[in-house]
Design a protein around this motif. Structure first.
Motif, short mmCIF file in Angstrom:
data_model
loop_
_atom_site.label_atom_id
_atom_site.label_comp_id
_atom_site.label_asym_id
_atom_site.label_seq_id
_atom_site.Cartn_x
_atom_site.Cartn_y
_atom_site.Cartn_z
N VAL A 551 0.87 -1.08 -0.10
CA VAL A 551 -0.25 -0.05 0.11
C VAL A 551 0.94 1.18 -0.04
CG1 VAL A 551 -1.86 1.43 1.04
CG2 VAL A 551 -1.98 -1.16 1.13
N GLN A 567 -4.02 -1.18 11.91
CA GLN A 567 -5.52 -1.05 11.53
C GLN A 567 -6.10 -2.54 12.10
OE1 GLN A 567 -4.44 0.82 7.58
NE2 GLN A 567 -6.65 0.79 7.92
N ASN A 622 -7.79 0.34 2.28
CA ASN A 622 -6.65 1.31 1.92
C ASN A 622 -6.52 1.58 0.23
OD1 ASN A 622 -5.15 2.13 4.41
ND2 ASN A 622 -5.34 -0.09 4.58
N ASP A 624 -8.03 3.86 -1.88
CA ASP A 624 -7.82 5.04 -2.12
C ASP A 624 -8.06 5.44 -3.63
OD1 ASP A 624 -7.01 7.83 -1.84
OD2 ASP A 624 -4.73 7.33 -2.28
#
Length: 678
Positions: A551, A567, A622, A624
């Motif tokens: 990521v 997380q 994640n 995005d």
């Protein structure tokens, strides 16, 4: 005295001037003498244009100018730099034709030339025809044998030299020590070391480098350290050798300390030092560190060369870092390396292994020239992604382009047929190997066909295929059959395959686990228990599952039940919430695959803790704005996770790409590219 143009020509020769200007001035000379021709040949060779030097020599012959000893010496050295054996033989014939067969200076140069061309017999013929031999003759002959991978002959030549009373010099010793390295001959290496110390040659940096390499190759790293530490004058060559020794012996931190010491020096590091440490870090599994050092290399003003790029691309593959791979691709474009087939092919492989087959294809199809390795790489890339038809199409394109397939080509094509259930097409290709291409199928090709038959449910045919193999069936063949027995729930054949596997590779934990799971799924718990007990008795430990995902610029790693992520709470909350939606969509956990004495609820929870599921959840959280995520796993994806990923991809609306050791799985819209056969 030279005429005026000849004088200008002399002044224009490198390093005083420009080679192009030198050629222009040479062409202005009405009748250049042999000295001028020789100077031009030498200039091209020294400027790094040996091929041009050979062309000038051929031009000399066309003008009927007879070469003298110096002209022949210059062109011999140019040919050595080029390593062209055909040209080398022609120059040797000219030396004989013009009466220099026994000339010592030319003879030594010819031996060196043949050594660089890796043609030992030619060098030996020259050596044997020399009436007198000096230390350079013996050194060149010995070095030639080392270059030609004939270390025993190199050492025999060295002994013969000593018996003739010829005293070796530092070049001789640094040339012959690699033969001891190749043969792992520690005792002889020590004898040579003793001679070096007795004769005060131990402080020569090239000799010290060869000694360090010899001791490291013979697994005597402590002695290599002693030689390195006792050398008063160390340079990059010696430091690179000791770094390579440390990396090869698993002492990465010591190598990095040497590298840090080098960087603290005032002189700018060269490519060899940077490449040595980057390659060593990759070899030691420190892929993150290798990429960090590549970044530092560029920041220091040193541009990566071909060796840097081809060594660092595997780091992107190990990490599954397509982002880093694209950065390196950009670096290649900036530094114009894309004319090189090796670099191109490494880039094709990197994209395919990082999960972007489309980018891999784009790079492949813009290659100006494709050799067998390039075609094989693209075929294997399609096979890994379950694109069997595309692999077959590439195979046909390869044949029509005139590139001859080899054994690896057929492994790639047959593997593609296996992963895409193209059994009959695979059989046709298999039987064409010997008849049409003159390639004898090996155990890997047989294993591919067993895999293809097994995946298609033709288990009896696969078993008979194994029995008909002309060589002893490999673990890969029996493993393919055992894997299919799990899918098709054939317990009897699983017993037969499992028995063979536990005998062939008793240390492979995966075989025990798979066989135990097959028995467990068939409710044969006593047999499953026996397999697990046997595993414990033999001290076999299952390799822990590990998955990773990149990521942004960071690679995040997960193991089963992992709670180390920042997380963690979000990951498990997400899996719980999406799990309810998956159930409503029809997902049923396959708890039979959990070979533990747990109740149903605990088994379900255990499945949700698998590393690939945690990595996928982290990737989705994640995203995005991205439409896909790529997860990489060190072990084969489990059946329940495979099923869950299909539902997960459909519910979340993203493509999930999972790479395990066998292949890629592209999950999209509730389906997988493998059609549930993997």
């Amino acid at each position: 005295m030279l005429s005026k143009p000849n004088s200008q020509f002399l002044r224009a020769l490198p390093p005083c001037g420009d080679i192009r200007r030198a050629r222009q001035l040479f062409d202005e000379i009405p009748n250049p003498d042999i000295q001028s021709w020789t100077l031009l040949i030498t200039a091209y060779k020294k400027s790094g244009f040996p091929e041009e030097a050979l062309k000038v020599y051929e031009e000399l012959g066309e003008r009927k100018v007879l070469p003298d000893q110096l002209a022949l010496l210059s062109v011999t050295k140019a040919c050595a730099a080029l390593g062209n054996l055909i040209k080398a033989k022609g120059i040797h014939q000219d030396v004989i034709r013009f009466g220099y067969r026994s000339d010592l200076l030319l003879g030594n140069a010819l031996i060196d030339m043949y050594g660089k061309c890796k043609y030992a017999q030619g060098a030996r013929d020259v050596f044997d025809n020399l009436r007198a031999k000096d230390v350079i003759s013996w050194t060149s002959m010995s070095s030639c044998y080392v270059n030609c991978k004939l270390p025993r002959e190199a050492l025999m030549t060295f002994r013969e030299m000593r018996l003739k009373g010829v005293r070796p010099n530092p070049v001789t010793l640094s040339s012959v020590l690699p033969a001891c390295s190749d043969l792992k001959s520690l005792n002889l290496g020590r004898e040579i070391h003793g001679y070096i110390v007795r004769n005060g040659i131990h402080d020569n940096v090239y000799v010290s480098s060869a000694l360090v390499d010899m001791y490291a190759s013979c697994s005597s790293i402590k002695q290599a350290e002693l030689v390195f530490n006792s050398t008063h004058q160390s340079d990059y060559v010696l430091c690179n050798v000791i770094m390579s020794a440390y990396f090869s012996n698993g002492e990465c931190d010591k190598a990095l300390r040497i590298f840090d010491q080098l960087r603290k020096g005032r002189t700018k590091l060269n490519h060899d030092s940077w490449n040595s440490v980057i390659g060593g870090c990759i070899q030691s599994g420190r892929t993150d560190k290798a990429l960090q050092i590549l970044h530092e290399m560029q920041q220091s003003g040193v541009k990566p060369n071909k060796i840097t790029i081809t060594s660092v691309l595997p780091a992107c593959i190990d990490l599954g870092s397509i982002r880093r791979g694209k950065e390196i691709h950009g670096c290649l474009l900036r530094h114009l390396f894309l004319e090189d087939e090796t670099v191109f092919t490494a880039l094709v492989f990197m994209y395919a292994k990082c999960g972007d087959l489309e980018l891999s294809k784009r790079v492949f199809y813009v290659m100006p020239k494709k050799d067998t390795i390039a075609w094989n790489t693209m075929i294997i890339g399609n096979s890994m992604h379950g694109k069997g038809e595309e692999a077959l199409l590439l195979f046909r394109e390869m044949a029509s382009s005139g590139v001859k397939p080899n054994s690896v080509t057929f492994t790639g094509v047959l593997s593609g047929c296996s992963h895409s259930q193209l059994v009959d097409k695979g059989l046709m290709i298999f039987y064409s190997m010997r008849k049409e291409h003159g390639i004898e199928p090996d155990s890997e090709h047989y294993s591919c066909m067993v895999d293809a038959l097994s995946r298609a449910g033709r288990l009896e045919q696969a078993y008979n295929f194994i029995q008909s193999m002309p060589m002893k069936p490999s673990a890969a063949a029996w493993g393919a059959l055992l894997g299919a027995c799990r899918v098709y729930k054939n317990v009897e054949m699983a017993r037969a395959a499992g028995e063979q596997l536990l005998e062939i590779e008793p240390e492979n934990a995966g075989n025990y686990v798979l066989l135990s799971n097959i028995f467990e799924a068939a409710k044969l718990r006593e047999e499953a228990s026996k397999i697990r007990k046997l595993m414990r008795e033999r001290g076999i430990i299952k390799v822990p599952g590990c998955s990773w995902i990149q990521v942004k610029d960071k690679v995040h790693t997960f193991v089963v039940g992992d709670k180390n992520s920042a997380q963690t709470a979000d990951i498990y909350r997400f899996l719980t919430e999406v799990g309810e939606k998956m159930r409503l969509a029809g997902y049923l956990p396959c708890t039979d695959l959990v070979g533990q004495d747990l109740d149903a609820e605990e088994k379900e929870y255990s499945l949700c803790n698998h590393s690939e599921r945690l990595a996928a959840a982290f990737g989705i959280l994640n995203l995005d704005g991205a439409s896909s995520i790529r997860v990489f796993k060190n072990l084969r994806i489990c059946g329940d996770c495979h099923n869950a990923m299909q539902y997960l991809a459909k519910i979340v609306g993203v493509q999930i790409i999972v790479r395990d050791p066998l292949r890629f799985h592209h999950f999209k819209d509730g389906l997988c590219s493998c059609s549930d056969f993997w």
